[in-house]
Scaffold this motif. Sequence first.
Motif, PDB file in Angstrom:
ATOM      1  N   GLN A 318      29.446 -64.682 -47.019  1.00 12.81           N
ATOM      2  CA  GLN A 318      28.147 -65.074 -47.558  1.00 12.81           C
ATOM      3  C   GLN A 318      28.251 -66.059 -48.719  1.00 12.81           C
ATOM      4  OE1 GLN A 318      25.645 -64.027 -45.694  1.00 12.81           O
ATOM      5  NE2 GLN A 318      27.263 -62.958 -44.558  1.00 12.81           N
ATOM      6  N   GLU A 319      29.451 -66.408 -49.121  1.00  8.74           N
ATOM      7  CA  GLU A 319      29.635 -67.223 -50.321  1.00  8.74           C
ATOM      8  C   GLU A 319      29.226 -68.685 -50.116  1.00  8.74           C
ATOM      9  OE1 GLU A 319      32.008 -66.047 -53.283  1.00  8.74           O
ATOM     10  OE2 GLU A 319      30.907 -64.285 -52.621  1.00  8.74           O
ATOM     11  N   GLY A 320      29.350 -69.150 -48.881  1.00  9.04           N
ATOM     12  CA  GLY A 320      28.983 -70.539 -48.609  1.00  9.04           C
ATOM     13  C   GLY A 320      30.031 -71.540 -49.048  1.00  9.04           C
ATOM     14  N   SER A 321      31.135 -71.067 -49.596  1.00 11.35           N
ATOM     15  CA  SER A 321      32.147 -72.021 -50.069  1.00 11.35           C
ATOM     16  C   SER A 321      33.545 -71.668 -49.589  1.00 11.35           C
ATOM     17  CB  SER A 321      32.139 -72.071 -51.602  1.00 11.35           C
ATOM     18  OG  SER A 321      32.331 -70.777 -52.142  1.00 11.35           O
ATOM     19  N   VAL A 322      33.676 -70.618 -48.800  1.00  7.24           N
ATOM     20  CA  VAL A 322      35.008 -70.203 -48.356  1.00  7.24           C
ATOM     21  C   VAL A 322      35.008 -69.971 -46.848  1.00  7.24           C
ATOM     22  CG1 VAL A 322      36.910 -68.591 -48.699  1.00  7.24           C
ATOM     23  CG2 VAL A 322      35.270 -68.962 -50.528  1.00  7.24           C
ATOM     24  N   ASP A 323      36.001 -70.540 -46.200  1.00  7.31           N
ATOM     25  CA  ASP A 323      36.222 -70.273 -44.793  1.00  7.31           C
ATOM     26  C   ASP A 323      37.585 -69.572 -44.700  1.00  7.31           C
ATOM     27  OD1 ASP A 323      36.778 -70.250 -42.121  1.00  7.31           O
ATOM     28  OD2 ASP A 323      36.291 -72.356 -41.758  1.00  7.31           O
ATOM     29  N   VAL A 324      37.531 -68.258 -44.556  1.00  6.91           N
ATOM     30  CA  VAL A 324      38.760 -67.455 -44.601  1.00  6.91           C
ATOM     31  C   VAL A 324      39.779 -67.916 -43.558  1.00  6.91           C
ATOM     32  CG1 VAL A 324      39.665 -65.112 -44.237  1.00  6.91           C
ATOM     33  CG2 VAL A 324      37.638 -65.468 -45.634  1.00  6.91           C
ATOM     34  N   LEU A 326      40.727 -70.727 -42.854  1.00  9.12           N
ATOM     35  CA  LEU A 326      41.573 -71.829 -43.327  1.00  9.12           C
ATOM     36  C   LEU A 326      42.721 -71.320 -44.189  1.00  9.12           C
ATOM     37  CD1 LEU A 326      38.957 -74.553 -44.346  1.00  9.12           C
ATOM     38  CD2 LEU A 326      40.010 -74.111 -42.135  1.00  9.12           C
ATOM     39  N   HIS A 327      42.755 -70.014 -44.428  1.00  8.21           N
ATOM     40  CA  HIS A 327      43.744 -69.479 -45.361  1.00  8.21           C
ATOM     41  C   HIS A 327      44.534 -68.323 -44.748  1.00  8.21           C
ATOM     42  CE1 HIS A 327      41.531 -72.006 -48.083  1.00  8.21           C
ATOM     43  NE2 HIS A 327      40.434 -71.348 -47.812  1.00  8.21           N
ATOM     44  N   PHE A 369      47.098 -71.710 -51.628  1.00  3.36           N
ATOM     45  CA  PHE A 369      45.730 -71.268 -51.902  1.00  3.36           C
ATOM     46  C   PHE A 369      45.681 -69.748 -52.069  1.00  3.36           C
ATOM     47  CE2 PHE A 369      41.640 -69.564 -50.839  1.00  3.36           C
ATOM     48  CZ  PHE A 369      40.724 -70.426 -51.413  1.00  3.36           C
ATOM     49  N   GLN A 373      44.641 -68.697 -55.687  1.00  2.00           N
ATOM     50  CA  GLN A 373      43.224 -68.351 -55.823  1.00  2.00           C
ATOM     51  C   GLN A 373      42.948 -66.870 -55.588  1.00  2.00           C
ATOM     52  OE1 GLN A 373      41.262 -70.814 -57.059  1.00  2.00           O
ATOM     53  NE2 GLN A 373      43.252 -71.835 -57.021  1.00  2.00           N
ATOM     54  N   ILE A 379      38.822 -65.068 -60.117  1.00  4.62           N
ATOM     55  CA  ILE A 379      37.540 -65.781 -60.192  1.00  4.62           C
ATOM     56  C   ILE A 379      36.720 -65.516 -58.932  1.00  4.62           C
ATOM     57  CG2 ILE A 379      36.477 -68.076 -60.189  1.00  4.62           C
ATOM     58  CD1 ILE A 379      38.762 -69.049 -61.981  1.00  4.62           C
ATOM     59  N   PHE A 380      37.380 -65.537 -57.780  1.00  3.57           N
ATOM     60  CA  PHE A 380      36.642 -65.437 -56.506  1.00  3.57           C
ATOM     61  C   PHE A 380      35.986 -64.080 -56.318  1.00  3.57           C
ATOM     62  CE2 PHE A 380      39.059 -62.957 -53.234  1.00  3.57           C
ATOM     63  CZ  PHE A 380      40.109 -62.541 -54.048  1.00  3.57           C
ATOM     64  N   ILE A 381      36.426 -63.060 -57.040  1.00  2.19           N
ATOM     65  CA  ILE A 381      35.742 -61.762 -56.940  1.00  2.19           C
ATOM     66  C   ILE A 381      34.944 -61.469 -58.213  1.00  2.19           C
ATOM     67  CG2 ILE A 381      37.243 -60.651 -55.232  1.00  2.19           C
ATOM     68  CD1 ILE A 381      38.762 -59.364 -57.624  1.00  2.19           C
TER      69      ILE A 381
ATOM     70  N   ALA B  56      22.833 -71.602 -51.272  1.00  2.00           N
ATOM     71  CA  ALA B  56      23.724 -71.177 -50.188  1.00  2.00           C
ATOM     72  C   ALA B  56      25.168 -71.081 -50.666  1.00  2.00           C
ATOM     73  CB  ALA B  56      23.612 -72.145 -49.018  1.00  2.00           C
ATOM     74  N   GLN B  58      27.389 -69.837 -53.250  1.00  2.00           N
ATOM     75  CA  GLN B  58      27.170 -68.850 -54.311  1.00  2.00           C
ATOM     76  C   GLN B  58      28.146 -68.966 -55.469  1.00  2.00           C
ATOM     77  OE1 GLN B  58      26.523 -64.925 -52.836  1.00  2.00           O
ATOM     78  NE2 GLN B  58      25.167 -65.631 -51.217  1.00  2.00           N
ATOM     79  N   ASP B  90      37.187 -76.046 -47.174  1.00  2.00           N
ATOM     80  CA  ASP B  90      36.242 -74.952 -46.930  1.00  2.00           C
ATOM     81  C   ASP B  90      34.797 -75.452 -46.939  1.00  2.00           C
ATOM     82  OD1 ASP B  90      38.751 -73.903 -48.233  1.00  2.00           O
ATOM     83  OD2 ASP B  90      37.822 -72.005 -47.655  1.00  2.00           O
ATOM     84  N   PRO B  96      26.391 -74.043 -44.631  1.00  2.00           N
ATOM     85  CA  PRO B  96      25.357 -74.554 -45.528  1.00  2.00           C
ATOM     86  C   PRO B  96      25.693 -75.915 -46.125  1.00  2.00           C
ATOM     87  CG  PRO B  96      26.518 -72.669 -46.497  1.00  2.00           C
ATOM     88  CD  PRO B  96      26.920 -72.756 -45.058  1.00  2.00           C
ATOM     89  N   LYS B 143      29.146 -64.655 -60.349  1.00  2.00           N
ATOM     90  CA  LYS B 143      29.169 -63.221 -60.012  1.00  2.00           C
ATOM     91  C   LYS B 143      29.054 -62.354 -61.265  1.00  2.00           C
ATOM     92  CE  LYS B 143      31.712 -62.711 -55.649  1.00  2.00           C
ATOM     93  NZ  LYS B 143      32.105 -64.040 -55.181  1.00  2.00           N
TER      94      LYS B 143
END
Lengths: 442, 182
Positions: A318-324, A326-327, A369, A373, A379-381, B56, B58, B90, B96, B143
């Motif tokens: 749901q983050e909109g910035s991560v495509d798991v 790819l990692h 990555f 990361q 940061i990501f959590i 979108a 986040q 990514d 989005p 967050k």
Amino acid sequence: MGASLELDDIQAGALYERPSPYVGVYLLLCIRDRADGRELVRRLHRIVDPASTIGTADETSLTVAFTYHGLEALGVPQTSLDSFAPEFRQGMAARAEILGDTGASGPDQWEEPLGSTDVHVAIAVLSSDEARLHTVAEKARAAHAELPGIELIWRQDCYQLATGRTSFGFKDGIGQPAVEGSGRASTNPRERPLKAGEIILGYPDETGELPPMPAPEVLGRNGTYVVFRKLHTRVAAYRSYLRARSASRAEEDVLGAKIVGRWQSGAPLALAPDHDDPELGSDPHRNNDFAFGDDPRGFKCPVGAHARRANPRDALDQEGSVDVRLHRMIRRGTSYGPMLPEGVTEDDGIDRGIIFVFAGAHLRRQFEFVKTQWLNDGIFIGAPRESDPLVGPHDDSSSFTIPQRPIRRRLQDLPPFVVTRGGEYCFAPSLSALRWLAELDT
Amino acid sequence: MAAPDSGVTRPGLSVGPTSEFSLFFRVKDGQAPPLRAALLSLQDTPGYRPGDYGMAIQTIHEARFVLFDDDTRLAFITSFDGPWDAYMEDFFTSGPTLALFDAIFGHVEGYDGLPDVAAVRAFVLDAEQTAAAYARNYGGTVKEIRKSQRVNRAFQQVLDHAQAAEILEHPALRPLLDEAAD
């Protein structure tokens, strides 16, 4: 789809997980003489195993990979060397600051000759059987021993501990992604097989592109990048830390499971949140069949747990910035050193740990990555001060939050439980590329 | 085939966990009116509507699109939790961002459209300018800030309870009592 993956040209070790149980040996060689180097490659080409000949993960396989300096020593033209990924060209020691390999894990503390420009050729032989390992290892020895211009500079034996688990006590090797065209099914029915180009060069990856590939094509195609790291595990420190914060052995087990994301048997917290389930842990059809989407706050598996960091599955969708996807990566980690006897919490001074091995087409967006990361950072959590509780490079104030009702538990002052002893970025070429390297006339 | 990655990372300036991310584009000839229209309709989508706080993506704190120099230039300026350069691929493979990119950046020079991810990556890197100065007035990731807001809302509810003063007298609640007076 993916049926065109050229399995007879791809090294088995670049694509498949390791056997289990296993015994193995890792060798590092230095090429002092170019002609001998090419003769070595010619001989190794005859004994490496293409993916097409390996029917099951349990078969013996020999994998060969080269560092940047190794390819240079073989006389690979500079234009070709320049076409490799920049991280590979720099080597792991040069990436140490980025990777969090500092202090006791810093290259100045690494085991000789790891991190030096003498590391040219890496050979891994893994088998499920001691006798077969010996046979293949002997072939590898014969390939280099009579060549005066080739020097064996490092050897590391590895074997699965009698418990079948890592030195920390956990079943490992679970959770490998499947690769399109590899002929191996996914152990996680919720995860579609990865596009072949995520792991093997020369094929489209998850972005729909061909990954940047070394030139000429015969050198790059069907090859993959390989990362190996020798990671010393501070098992006594880990056990003492848990013991000091637990009222019972059962509580130690719970804390350990929360840290790792799985119980010692391998049973995932996502499916067995309250107590271990050894039957689940040993069932390959079920022990990887789960997601985190139903547990966004981490009441079952903490969002900062090791296994959830290393592969968040659907947790970040749901983050909109991560495509798991790819990692992801192929991991072929093994254990070295004897087990610290059950119950011992005093360090016995014996070196033990993990040889971490990665295979993938993208050093930066896969290995680096995940390391920087997801494992080294929080940061990501939404917890920038937390790193991976098991493998993170903890500083003085590292903490780990275990969500639970009514009040979360927070472990404070986590010491580092893993120390990097060294490692390198390598390239595992195809069989055709091995021939090409052997026949160089520069 | 994609060109070898240059390996040059330009993560921008950062404050705590957050990094600045600024892109500057040239508007294609004659495309200023449709670009303005696209931005106006963007402002009417979930997350961008006045009063919405749920973009979108986040992991960004805020986003702004600025047309300037008589609508010949477009700036996209945001703050991202983490080093944005690590997430480049990514962005272009998650839904989005793709939709946003196609709707807005089709009107600026250098954007050849998807699905050529390598080209889009180069397009973004070309447009990125690292800030000369960057400061933030609060720490924390999106967050953490959302969590802080939830906690404060809960705290205010507690304060509205008739027995709040009495309950907060407990020594363990002293840090909360210190925050209860205003």
